[in-house]
Design an enzyme around this catalytic site. Structure first.
Site, short mmCIF file in Angstrom:
data_model
loop_
_atom_site.label_atom_id
_atom_site.label_comp_id
_atom_site.label_asym_id
_atom_site.label_seq_id
_atom_site.Cartn_x
_atom_site.Cartn_y
_atom_site.Cartn_z
N LYS A 263 -61.55 -67.80 8.35
CA LYS A 263 -61.63 -67.15 7.04
C LYS A 263 -60.51 -66.14 6.84
CE LYS A 263 -66.59 -67.79 6.55
NZ LYS A 263 -67.88 -67.19 6.88
N GLY B 195 -82.69 -69.82 9.57
CA GLY B 195 -81.63 -70.64 8.95
C GLY B 195 -80.37 -69.85 8.65
N ASP C 153 -65.15 -69.08 13.31
CA ASP C 153 -65.33 -69.24 11.87
C ASP C 153 -64.70 -68.04 11.12
OD1 ASP C 153 -66.52 -70.83 9.80
OD2 ASP C 153 -67.86 -69.12 9.47
N LYS D 198 -73.95 -92.25 4.98
CA LYS D 198 -74.48 -93.62 5.08
C LYS D 198 -74.22 -94.47 3.85
CE LYS D 198 -78.36 -92.08 7.91
NZ LYS D 198 -78.35 -90.66 7.52
N LYS E 144 -63.56 -76.01 5.40
CA LYS E 144 -62.42 -75.13 5.70
C LYS E 144 -61.29 -75.83 6.45
CE LYS E 144 -65.40 -71.17 6.62
NZ LYS E 144 -66.60 -71.93 6.72
N GLU F 93 -75.49 -71.39 12.14
CA GLU F 93 -75.19 -72.83 12.20
C GLU F 93 -76.23 -73.44 13.15
OE1 GLU F 93 -72.73 -74.51 10.69
OE2 GLU F 93 -71.98 -72.69 9.72
#
Ligand code: ADP
Ligand code: ASP
Ligand code: MG
Length: 810
Positions: free
Chosen positions: A675, A657, A671, A501, A572, A660
């Site tokens: 990697k 947590g 993902d 923002k 990434k 994702e």
């Protein structure tokens, strides 16, 4: 006897002049005093001459300003109205200005006359004030003693006559004998000046002729510094320096002493000190004939802000007789002072650096000199480049040292400063380079940091993304700031900061304690504006940090690297796009001296990529990689034991947590694919994302889910599938791990049951592990293991990349 010279700021106000009186009174020796015009007055006089010559009556009000300023100074110091001598000078001043105005012409001769008014008025006021203070003082009109040719504006001293005149005056010296600086006259008594800043020269001539015991230059800084303190805040004070080095420094712009000024004192071996009028107790810089402390490679870095390069080239040049002679003669006749010369060894071109204001006269003179050759195409049209500056490294000890210029050009290159011309003075006491004026401040500062080891290095960060990882990174910076400054001489500042923002820029660094509120009140974020600001600020050691997952931001890297700004990111996207793009980023950073670091792309803060890079760089070869690269998946399979449903373990991980926001991103395996792709590429192999085989442990139905809720339902419906995977592994005494591999030139990701002998078996919590099988680590792989996810560890990985850059020449 001592010669003391006080510059413009030292006589710039009533208080300053009182201070000068104190300094003079405290002297035990007999004093020869030289004073400049009141600070800023010479500039005002230049302007008055120009305005009058243009026919603009406004010159009268400028004249009044100067007059009133001196009247006031006189009155404040002497507490009386100015006397006749004062008004006689003012009258002459008024008359000459009127003459210039009426004739609409300012000759160098009338200009010198106008300029002389500054020193004449200041010396009169000072001598009368000193007398009221009880100082035994005599005022000498320097024009009767310093004799020159008629090169108005920059007259050449006739030393024979001058010596004779000064020696004659010596008989009438009193305790203090005052000579106004800068002004002189021809044999037939036409007023001349010695060039801007010339009061130093007047003083040095007096010191030389009178063989003074000491020569002191009093100014507004503590002495000679390693760079102009107005350009380099962290410039250091120089205690002791040789005449040659001081001369060299002043030649390239260390304005504190005027270039030719010290020559007369040098010849007589008179020690000289530069001192601060406003801090008379400070030691000042001592300048002596011989001084070599054997330690300091570079004594200082000087610069001249406004120069122009003039180039004459052409294939026909080689055959033109006396070509260089004619070139320099033309410049000299046009009174153009050459600051720097470079000549290509092919002799097809010659380039000189000159003061920017001499560019037009130089061009005119050269065009005239070579009219024929240019017309017959033997010589190309004369090229003049403007908006340039010179920087020069100066030091006696540089002579026998290899690598100084290498270091200089390397540091400049890595900061995106391109060099237009290079010259090494024949004294080998300096290396100078011509650069764009826009890069001057950056170049000076970066060289200063590089050559003066004790200097703190300033690192300028531009950060986009202030989510969890961004916040953690900034907090770590806050915590480490003082430590890094004290122990590593690093001053890391956040100059630009943005989220989706808002964005803010702060030239001297965003105050770290309240960055959140400052950012909230920032300007609207726009990626183009952000880059434009970053480029315009043109700061040394700039690092762009992308802490977003945005492909739009990742797409900006090539352009940023091209500007010689390094990029650090946990994002990434750029490193896992098409191989050609990845290679393009690498070659871009090589070409423009910037670096692209993305340690946190694989296993967050674990030093996986830096270790791999070290292996490869040192000649090792990676044959095989085996790795567990997703902390989330380790957690899921460690937690799942067939009693709680697999879907509930996923939900728990999300609540903690560990996933994702959309857990499918972890579970689908893309993902992990990214990697391993990075590891394969960084090992030096070519590989595309689609080349990596993905054997998902999820049934097809789960892979086809539409929403997170739908995904949960499908996983729940397939509970039997997950339980079977678990039970089968359990039966063999094995554990389930999602393993990424590179083996036999092939990359893959899939679920494996590993037995108790395997290094992955005991992987705890959310840890990651990577095994590299290489030439050197053949039977026993190189193992890197530890926490591979989380905001804090990722932030510390970004921090490590920033430090890596900071501690190299960025
Ligand atoms: P004065 O009026 O006393 O002759 P100047 O303005 O001519 O003083 O010279 C002093 C100024 O020179 C300082 O204020 C400083 O900004 C500038 N300067 C440039 N380079 C250097 C340097 N290497 N060391 C010290 N001062 C420098
Ligand atoms: N007043 C002159 C100048 O400003 C000379 C000097 O200050 O040295 O250039
Ligand atoms: Mg000066």
């Amino acid at each position: 006897m001592k010669v003391l010279k006080f510059g413009g700021t030292s006589v710039g106000s009533e208080e300053a002049i009182r201070q000068v009186a104190k300094i003079v009174q405290s002297q035990v020796d007999q004093v020869v005093l030289v004073t400049s015009a009141v600070g800023g007055v010479t500039d005002q006089l230049v302007k008055i001459g120009e305005v009058a010559a243009s026919g603009d009556k406004v010159y009268i009000s400028h004249f009044e300003v100067v007059k009133v300023q001196h009247e006031q100074l006189y009155y404040n110091l002497i507490e009386n109205k100015p006397d006749d001598k004062f008004y006689k000078i003012i009258e002459e001043f008024e008359d000459i200005c009127k003459g210039v105005f009426l004739l609409r012409e300012l000759t160098t001769r009338s200009s010198d006359y106008i300029l002389s008014i500054g020193e004449r008025l200041s010396s009169l006021i000072i001598s009368e004030f000193f007398r009221t203070e009880g100082i035994d003082i005599t005022l000498f009109d320097s024009r009767q003693y310093i004799k020159t040719d008629d090169h108005f504006g920059h007259a050449n001293v006739n030393f024979k006559l001058t010596t004779q005149k000064i020696k004659e005056a010596e008989a009438s010296f009193t305790r203090v004998s005052l000579f106004p600086g800068f002004i002189s006259s021809t044999e037939d008594n036409q007023t001349t000046t010695l060039g801007r800043g010339g009061s130093d020269y007047t003083a040095a001539i007096l010191a030389g002729v009178l063989v003074a015991d000491h020569f002191e230059v009093w100014t507004d800084v503590d002495g000679l510094m390693t760079a102009d303190p107005r350009m380099v805040k962290r410039a250091n004070f120089i205690e002791h320096v040789s005449y040659e080095e001081a001369l060299e420094l002043s030649h390239f712009g260390a304005k504190v002493i005027y270039p030719p000024s010290i020559q007369p004192a040098l010849e007589k071996g008179i020690p000289m000190t530069i001192k601060n009028t406003f801090k008379p107790d400070q030691k000042g810089t001592l300048i002596t004939k011989e001084w070599d402390d054997n330690k300091q490679l570079i004594r200082g870095i000087s610069s001249i802000k406004d120069i122009a390069l003039v180039t004459l080239s052409g294939s026909g040049m080689v055959g033109i007789p006396k070509f260089s002679y004619r070139f320099f003669r033309a410049l000299s006749t046009a009174k153009v002072n050459v600051i720097l010369i470079t000549q290509a060894s092919s002799e097809h071109s010659i380039t000189v650096g000159i003061d920017a204001k001499d560019a037009n006269p130089a061009l005119k003179a050269l065009k005239e000199e070579f009219t024929e050759q240019i017309a017959s195409n033997h010589i190309d049209p004369i090229l003049v480049e403007k908006n340039l500056s010179i920087i020069a490294l100066v030091g006696n000890n540089m002579r026998d040292q290899v690598g100084v210029s290498g270091q200089m050009f390397n540091v400049l290159g890595k900061n995106g400063v391109s060099i237009k011309a290079i010259a090494q003075g024949s004294s080998e006491r300096n290396i100078s380079a011509v650069i764009s004026k826009d890069d001057l401040s950056k170049a000076l500062n970066v060289l200063h940091e590089s050559f003066f080891l004790y200097a703190t290095k300033r690192i300028n960060l531009f950060i986009i993304g202030t989510g969890n990882v961004g916040k953690a990174f900034i907090n770590q910076l806050v915590q480490q700031f003082t430590y890094l400054k004290k122990n590593h001489q690093l001053n890391i500042k956040i100059i630009g900061m943005a989220n989706s923002k808002k964005m803010i820029f702060e030239k001297d660094g965003t105050p770290l304690s309240k960055w959140e509120s400052t950012l909230a009140n920032g300007a609207k974020f726009d990626k183009k504006d952000f880059l434009r600001h970053m480029y315009e600020m043109n700061l040394r050691n700039s690092i762009f940090i992308d802490i977003t997952a945005s492909d739009e931001i990742a797409a900006l890297y090539p352009e940023i690297l091209k500007k010689s700004i390094s990029v650090v990111t946990p994002n990434k996207i750029a490193a896992t796009g098409p191989q050609v793009d990845y290679l393009n980023l690498k070659s871009m950073s090589k070409k423009f001296g910037s670096r692209f670091l993305f340690e946190t792309n694989v296993c967050a803060g674990l030093p996986v990529l830096s270790t791999l890079n070290d292996l490869v760089r040192s000649g090792d070869q990676v044959h095989q990689i085996e790795a567990v690269l997703s902390g989330t998946l380790v957690f899921l399979f460690n937690e799942y034991n067939g009693t709680t449903k697999f879907v509930d373990v996923i939900k728990k991980a999300k609540e903690l947590g560990f996933t994702e926001p959309d857990p499918r991103l972890d579970l689908f395996g893309s993902d992990v694919k990214r990697k391993i792709l990075i590891l394969i590429r960084e090992s030096g192999y070519t590989c595309e994302y689609d080349d990596i085989e993905l054997n998902s442990f999820l049934p097809q139905s789960c892979m086809e889910s539409t929403t997170i809720e739908d995904f949960y339902e499908k996983v729940e419906a397939e509970e039997a599938h997950f339980k079977k995977l678990y039970d089968d592994a359990q039966a063999k005494g094995s554990r389930l791990k999602v393993v990424a591999k590179y083996k036999n030139g092939h990359g893959s990701v899939g679920l494996e049951a590993v037995d108790a002998t395997h290094p992955f078996y005991n992987l705890e919590g959310k840890d990651n592990i990577v095994l590299f099988y290489t030439n050197r680590y053949n039977d026993h792989p190189m193992v890197i293991k530890g926490a591979g996810a989380g905001a804090e560890v990722t932030a510390s990985g970004i921090f490590a990349d920033v430090l890596r850059l900071s501690q190299s020449d960025i």
